[in-house]
Design a protein around this motif. Sequence first.
Motif, PDB file in Angstrom:
ATOM      1  N   ASP A  18       0.826  -1.204   0.000  1.00  0.00           N
ATOM      2  CA  ASP A  18       0.000   0.000   0.000  1.00  0.00           C
ATOM      3  C   ASP A  18       0.865   1.262   0.000  1.00  0.00           C
ATOM      4  O   ASP A  18       0.572   2.228  -0.709  1.00  0.00           O
ATOM      5  CB  ASP A  18      -0.938  -0.016   1.199  1.00  0.00           C
ATOM      6  CG  ASP A  18      -1.967   1.089   1.151  1.00  0.00           C
ATOM      7  OD1 ASP A  18      -2.593   1.283   0.086  1.00  0.00           O
ATOM      8  OD2 ASP A  18      -2.161   1.762   2.188  1.00  0.00           O
ATOM      9  N   LEU A  19       1.935   1.242   0.779  1.00  0.00           N
ATOM     10  CA  LEU A  19       2.860   2.387   0.786  1.00  0.00           C
ATOM     11  C   LEU A  19       3.467   2.593  -0.602  1.00  0.00           C
ATOM     12  O   LEU A  19       3.535   3.730  -1.089  1.00  0.00           O
ATOM     13  CB  LEU A  19       3.982   2.168   1.799  1.00  0.00           C
ATOM     14  CG  LEU A  19       3.626   2.238   3.269  1.00  0.00           C
ATOM     15  CD1 LEU A  19       4.843   1.882   4.129  1.00  0.00           C
ATOM     16  CD2 LEU A  19       3.095   3.598   3.645  1.00  0.00           C
ATOM     17  N   LEU A  20       3.906   1.517  -1.210  1.00  0.00           N
ATOM     18  CA  LEU A  20       4.518   1.606  -2.535  1.00  0.00           C
ATOM     19  C   LEU A  20       3.502   2.102  -3.565  1.00  0.00           C
ATOM     20  O   LEU A  20       3.805   3.008  -4.355  1.00  0.00           O
ATOM     21  CB  LEU A  20       5.074   0.244  -2.951  1.00  0.00           C
ATOM     22  CG  LEU A  20       5.711   0.147  -4.325  1.00  0.00           C
ATOM     23  CD1 LEU A  20       6.850   1.144  -4.487  1.00  0.00           C
ATOM     24  CD2 LEU A  20       6.202  -1.275  -4.563  1.00  0.00           C
ATOM     25  N   HIS A  21       2.323   1.559  -3.529  1.00  0.00           N
ATOM     26  CA  HIS A  21       1.270   1.979  -4.454  1.00  0.00           C
ATOM     27  C   HIS A  21       0.964   3.469  -4.285  1.00  0.00           C
ATOM     28  O   HIS A  21       0.862   4.206  -5.266  1.00  0.00           O
ATOM     29  CB  HIS A  21       0.015   1.142  -4.214  1.00  0.00           C
ATOM     30  CG  HIS A  21      -1.141   1.547  -5.053  1.00  0.00           C
ATOM     31  ND1 HIS A  21      -2.172   2.305  -4.567  1.00  0.00           N
ATOM     32  CD2 HIS A  21      -1.426   1.306  -6.356  1.00  0.00           C
ATOM     33  CE1 HIS A  21      -3.048   2.526  -5.527  1.00  0.00           C
ATOM     34  NE2 HIS A  21      -2.620   1.920  -6.625  1.00  0.00           N
ATOM     35  N   GLY A  22       0.832   3.906  -3.044  1.00  0.00           N
ATOM     36  CA  GLY A  22       0.546   5.316  -2.777  1.00  0.00           C
ATOM     37  C   GLY A  22       1.663   6.231  -3.263  1.00  0.00           C
ATOM     38  O   GLY A  22       1.396   7.305  -3.815  1.00  0.00           O
ATOM     39  N   PHE A  23       2.889   5.810  -3.074  1.00  0.00           N
ATOM     40  CA  PHE A  23       4.034   6.605  -3.515  1.00  0.00           C
ATOM     41  C   PHE A  23       4.015   6.777  -5.034  1.00  0.00           C
ATOM     42  O   PHE A  23       4.190   7.884  -5.544  1.00  0.00           O
ATOM     43  CB  PHE A  23       5.337   5.946  -3.061  1.00  0.00           C
ATOM     44  CG  PHE A  23       6.582   6.633  -3.559  1.00  0.00           C
ATOM     45  CD1 PHE A  23       6.835   7.961  -3.239  1.00  0.00           C
ATOM     46  CD2 PHE A  23       7.493   5.966  -4.345  1.00  0.00           C
ATOM     47  CE1 PHE A  23       7.984   8.614  -3.702  1.00  0.00           C
ATOM     48  CE2 PHE A  23       8.643   6.591  -4.804  1.00  0.00           C
ATOM     49  CZ  PHE A  23       8.880   7.919  -4.480  1.00  0.00           C
ATOM     50  N   ILE A  24       3.777   5.701  -5.739  1.00  0.00           N
ATOM     51  CA  ILE A  24       3.760   5.762  -7.200  1.00  0.00           C
ATOM     52  C   ILE A  24       2.543   6.531  -7.704  1.00  0.00           C
ATOM     53  O   ILE A  24       2.656   7.385  -8.585  1.00  0.00           O
ATOM     54  CB  ILE A  24       3.785   4.343  -7.803  1.00  0.00           C
ATOM     55  CG1 ILE A  24       5.108   3.657  -7.476  1.00  0.00           C
ATOM     56  CG2 ILE A  24       3.557   4.392  -9.319  1.00  0.00           C
ATOM     57  CD1 ILE A  24       5.128   2.171  -7.779  1.00  0.00           C
ATOM     58  N   GLN A  25       1.390   6.239  -7.140  1.00  0.00           N
ATOM     59  CA  GLN A  25       0.156   6.855  -7.619  1.00  0.00           C
ATOM     60  C   GLN A  25       0.107   8.357  -7.368  1.00  0.00           C
ATOM     61  O   GLN A  25      -0.440   9.104  -8.180  1.00  0.00           O
ATOM     62  CB  GLN A  25      -1.050   6.181  -6.963  1.00  0.00           C
ATOM     63  CG  GLN A  25      -2.367   6.629  -7.558  1.00  0.00           C
ATOM     64  CD  GLN A  25      -3.530   5.845  -6.996  1.00  0.00           C
ATOM     65  OE1 GLN A  25      -3.507   5.394  -5.863  1.00  0.00           O
ATOM     66  NE2 GLN A  25      -4.559   5.681  -7.804  1.00  0.00           N
ATOM     67  N   ARG A  26       0.691   8.802  -6.276  1.00  0.00           N
ATOM     68  CA  ARG A  26       0.651  10.236  -5.965  1.00  0.00           C
ATOM     69  C   ARG A  26       1.246  11.064  -7.091  1.00  0.00           C
ATOM     70  O   ARG A  26       0.713  12.096  -7.477  1.00  0.00           O
ATOM     71  CB  ARG A  26       1.366  10.506  -4.647  1.00  0.00           C
ATOM     72  CG  ARG A  26       1.352  11.956  -4.249  1.00  0.00           C
ATOM     73  CD  ARG A  26       1.892  12.161  -2.881  1.00  0.00           C
ATOM     74  NE  ARG A  26       2.003  13.582  -2.573  1.00  0.00           N
ATOM     75  CZ  ARG A  26       2.583  14.037  -1.502  1.00  0.00           C
ATOM     76  NH1 ARG A  26       3.088  13.218  -0.605  1.00  0.00           N
ATOM     77  NH2 ARG A  26       2.658  15.334  -1.301  1.00  0.00           N
ATOM     78  N   ASN A  27       2.387  10.615  -7.606  1.00  0.00           N
ATOM     79  CA  ASN A  27       3.019  11.312  -8.725  1.00  0.00           C
ATOM     80  C   ASN A  27       4.009  10.349  -9.385  1.00  0.00           C
ATOM     81  O   ASN A  27       5.156  10.237  -8.934  1.00  0.00           O
ATOM     82  CB  ASN A  27       3.731  12.576  -8.253  1.00  0.00           C
ATOM     83  CG  ASN A  27       4.242  13.418  -9.405  1.00  0.00           C
ATOM     84  OD1 ASN A  27       4.605  12.897 -10.453  1.00  0.00           O
ATOM     85  ND2 ASN A  27       4.275  14.716  -9.209  1.00  0.00           N
TER      86      ASN A  27
END
Length: 78
Positions: A18-27
């Motif tokens: 989830d952390l990795l997904h959020g990091f990528i998805q944010r920008n």
Amino acid sequence: IKGQGATYGYPLLTTVGDLLHGFIQRNPEVAGKHINLLDAHVDFMALVLAQGVHDEGDQRVRNILSGLRNAAKKAHAG
């Protein structure tokens, strides 16, 4: 991984995914400039599996998660 870790007894994998997904998805552009941070997430997931770490019960695990969160914030801040 982010949605399946807990299903297989590794809720920590869900957290890191989830952390990795959020990091990528944010920008995605920023994420692409920080390959080392992407690698750090994946390396931590591999360590979780290799050492059979299932949750955030250990202080070292919590410290690593905190470090990943902080590094992602700094990367997006510029």
